[in-house]
Design a protein around this motif. Structure first.
Motif, PDB file in Angstrom:
ATOM      1  N   GLN A   1      35.822  41.255  98.391  1.00 59.18           N
ATOM      2  CA  GLN A   1      37.252  41.574  98.345  1.00 59.18           C
ATOM      3  C   GLN A   1      37.596  42.705  97.407  1.00 59.18           C
TER       4      GLN A   1
ATOM      5  N   GLN B   1      41.331  43.263  98.121  1.00 63.95           N
ATOM      6  CA  GLN B   1      41.685  42.961  99.503  1.00 63.95           C
ATOM      7  C   GLN B   1      41.976  41.466  99.590  1.00 63.95           C
TER       8      GLN B   1
ATOM      9  N   THR C   1      43.661  39.730 101.896  1.00 58.67           N
ATOM     10  CA  THR C   1      43.321  39.301 103.249  1.00 58.67           C
ATOM     11  C   THR C   1      42.863  40.566 103.964  1.00 58.67           C
TER      12      THR C   1
ATOM     13  N   ASP D   1      44.296  42.163 105.981  1.00 59.70           N
ATOM     14  CA  ASP D   1      45.453  43.018 106.256  1.00 59.70           C
ATOM     15  C   ASP D   1      46.341  43.272 105.042  1.00 59.70           C
TER      16      ASP D   1
ATOM     17  N   TYR E   1      50.343  46.494 103.457  1.00 61.51           N
ATOM     18  CA  TYR E   1      50.341  45.335 104.349  1.00 61.51           C
ATOM     19  C   TYR E   1      50.340  45.810 105.791  1.00 61.51           C
TER      20      TYR E   1
ATOM     21  N   ARG F   1      41.215  42.025 113.527  1.00 63.09           N
ATOM     22  CA  ARG F   1      41.160  40.714 114.185  1.00 63.09           C
ATOM     23  C   ARG F   1      41.178  40.844 115.701  1.00 63.09           C
TER      24      ARG F   1
ATOM     25  N   GLN G   1      38.641  36.847 112.946  1.00 60.07           N
ATOM     26  CA  GLN G   1      38.199  38.125 112.404  1.00 60.07           C
ATOM     27  C   GLN G   1      37.246  38.844 113.367  1.00 60.07           C
TER      28      GLN G   1
END
Lengths: 413, 148
Positions: free
Chosen positions: A86, A115, A117, A119, A169, B60, B66
């Motif tokens: 991450q 990171q 997530t 996204d 985001y 995704r 994912q």
């Protein structure tokens, strides 16, 4: 503060770099090195002033050099470290002509990304200011179709990075990828020719990028408090001349002001051809800083060859001349000083770029990881302005026409 | 009149011939996008959805799981064919796309393997992986996402 942030990031990078080891699970290297560069020469038809690619360069092609390699040449190296799945860190160092005519490398980006997530990510350190469609790659010649980003637009906000934080985001709705990015930070940059330091504080901005298939749209807003020390003595001088002088200073003093910036851009690139356009506007209480600019560009790909055409325009929202203080109404003891201030003001107003350029060029992907570009720019400068030319010499005429020819080799490694 | 007709026919023949030779030159082999047979993705992905995963614009699958794209070696015929067919872009354009992303530290290109056999091995291990292989190598271990 800015120094501190960068230092902390650098320190973190080097610490993690020492303990870096191969991650056998993901089979991706913990540390990766890459780089890019441009070797270029440019020639300008105007030999009483210099053409260059940035406000942060002290000279260029025309007066200082018939052919200048400083306009576009640069080399950059980047280290990226995957600290965990991450956490990543990036350090990019660029060597290009600096304000003091050296090629001493400077840190372009140095940040740590978390990171949260796939996204949602946050970064701390020196980060790109996401103000234009190709802000991310404005120095990466290989990533762009042209020799350089259209100066009329990209020089309205010439600063490429900020020291602070950002959050990004991404939301996918059907086939639409939407990315919203918020940024907060500050920037400090040295100006050439005794221009001192330009500082931007409380920079905050938000940008939106929408992508679907081959189409991209970009929108951004940014605001900041800006100071340019070099102009302070001039406008402090005006303020000594009572109401008349104060009125002039309030109108033009760009030594300390609040600016807001908005930009809109769109691009379509299905592979065989591309078209893109951007518009931007810089607003301030100070007339000297107000300007708007746009460009439209398109190209067509024939195998490894991509000819392109660009039209760009920048307009200033200020009268290029002002009589200044009424010298004849002043006692002789003050008239000399007032005349000098008026001359200073005229010089400042002439440097406000207002011009239009038509560029025609071609990119040839002659080998893997490298391209060659040739570009011809024809610029018409608005009456009373130096355009984006600097180092104007006696005999230079404002509002002229300039032709610039550039040849570059871009590479990535 | 008769003369113009034959000229027209001649032009037709040349056009068809050109089209055939261009096709023969470009299409090395049919390339298809594949996931593991164990991947629950059943709906056929659109061309854009596959492209976005490989260009780093989507992380995704449409069902929210994912997606881990697997690339093949730079310069390999199957890779060039995949990107040309799915994105319309040349190897240099794909390289330029990644240069934009790499040089701000926003991301990195997909992991690369040397050939389609390796892609299938990875797919067998990771149900989230997505790759592309020659149509002729499709077997029961993989599911074809998009056969154009």
């Amino acid at each position: 503060m800015s120094f501190k942030l960068t230092t902390i990031t650098l320190l973190a990078l080097s610490l993690y770099g020492v303990s870096a080891r191969a991650d056998d699970d993901a089979n991706t290297p913990m540390l990766s090195f890459s780089g890019y560069g441009t070797l270029g020469v440019a020639h300008s038809s105007e030999n009483k002033a210099d053409f260059n690619s940035s406000y942060f360069k002290p000279n260029g092609a025309g007066y200082s050099h018939s052919w200048s390699a400083d306009v576009d040449s640069l080399i950059a190296g980047q280290v990226m470290a995957n600290l965990t799945s991450q956490l990543t860190a990036v350090l990019q160092v660029v060597s290009e002509q600096n304000y003091d005519n050296t090629y001493r490398p400077h840190v372009e980006w140095a940040n740590i990304k978390y990171q949260l997530t796939p996204d949602f990510s946050m970064r701390v350190g020196r980060i790109v200011l996401p103000v234009f469609l190709v802000s991310d790659s404005r120095k990466v010649g290989y990533a762009n179709p042209w020799v350089r980003t259209p100066g009329e637009v990209y020089r309205v906000l010439p600063v490429s990075n900020s020291d602070g934080i950002d959050a990004s985001y991404r939301v996918r709705i059907g086939e639409f990828t939407n990315t919203v990015q918020g940024i907060y930070g500050q920037n400090e940059i040295d100006l050439p020719s005794g221009g001192g330091t330009a500082k931007a504080k409380d920079v905050w901005g938000i940008s939106y990028t929408g992508e679907v298939g081959a189409a991209t749209a970009h929108l951004s807003y940014l605001q900041s408090n800006a100071t340019v020390d070099a102009y302070k003595p001039l406008f402090d001088g005006f303020r000594q001349f009572g109401a008349e002088g104060i009125a002039l200073a309030d109108k033009y003093d760009l030594s300390k002001t609040h600016v807001s910036f908005i930009s809109l851009g769109a691009m379509y690139d299905p592979g065989g051809w591309f078209a893109m356009s951007e518009w931007c506007n810089l607003d301030s209480k100070i007339e000297t800083l107000r300007r708007s600019a746009w460009y439209a560009s398109g190209g067509y790909r024939i195998d490894n060859f991509t000819p392109y055409l660009t039209y760009a325009r920048v307009k200033a929202d200020v009268n290029p001349s002002d009589p200044g203080l009424n010298v004849s109404a002043l006692p002789p003891s003050q008239a000399g000083f007032a005349a000098a201030l008026n001359a200073g003001l005229s010089a400042v107003l002439r440097t406000i770029s207002a011009q239009k350029t038509i560029s025609i060029g071609g990119r040839w992907d002659f080998m893997k990881n490298a391209d060659i570009k040739l570009q011809f720019d024809h610029t018409r400068i608005d009456a009373g302005s130096n355009g984006s030319l600097i180092n104007t010499q006696p005999g230079f005429q404002t509002g002229g026409k300039v032709n610039v020819f550039s040849a570059t080799i871009d590479f990535v490694f | 009149m008769k003369r113009t007709m034959s000229l027209k026919n001649c032009v037709h023949l040349i056009v068809i011939g050109l089209a055939l030779s261009l096709r023969a030159g470009a299409a090395v082999a049919e390339v298809v996008a594949v996931v593991s047979a164990r991947n629950p993705v059943t709906a056929t992905l659109s061309n854009n959805q596959v492209v976005d995963i490989f260009l780093g614009k989507a992380s995704r699958f449409p069902d929210g799981s994912q997606a881990v794209p697997i690339d093949q070696s730079e310069g390999s015929a199957v890779r060039d064919e995949f990107y040309l067919k799915f994105t319309g872009k040349s190897p240099a354009q794909i390289k330029a796309h990644w240069s934009k992303i790499i040089f701000t530290g926003r991301g990195r290109p997909p992991r690369e393997v040397t050939n389609s056999i390796e892609v299938k091995k990875l797919l067998a291990k990771d149900p989230n992986a997505i790759g592309y292989i020659e149509q002729s190598l499709v077997d029961s271990s993989v599911k074809v996402l998009l056969a154009q």
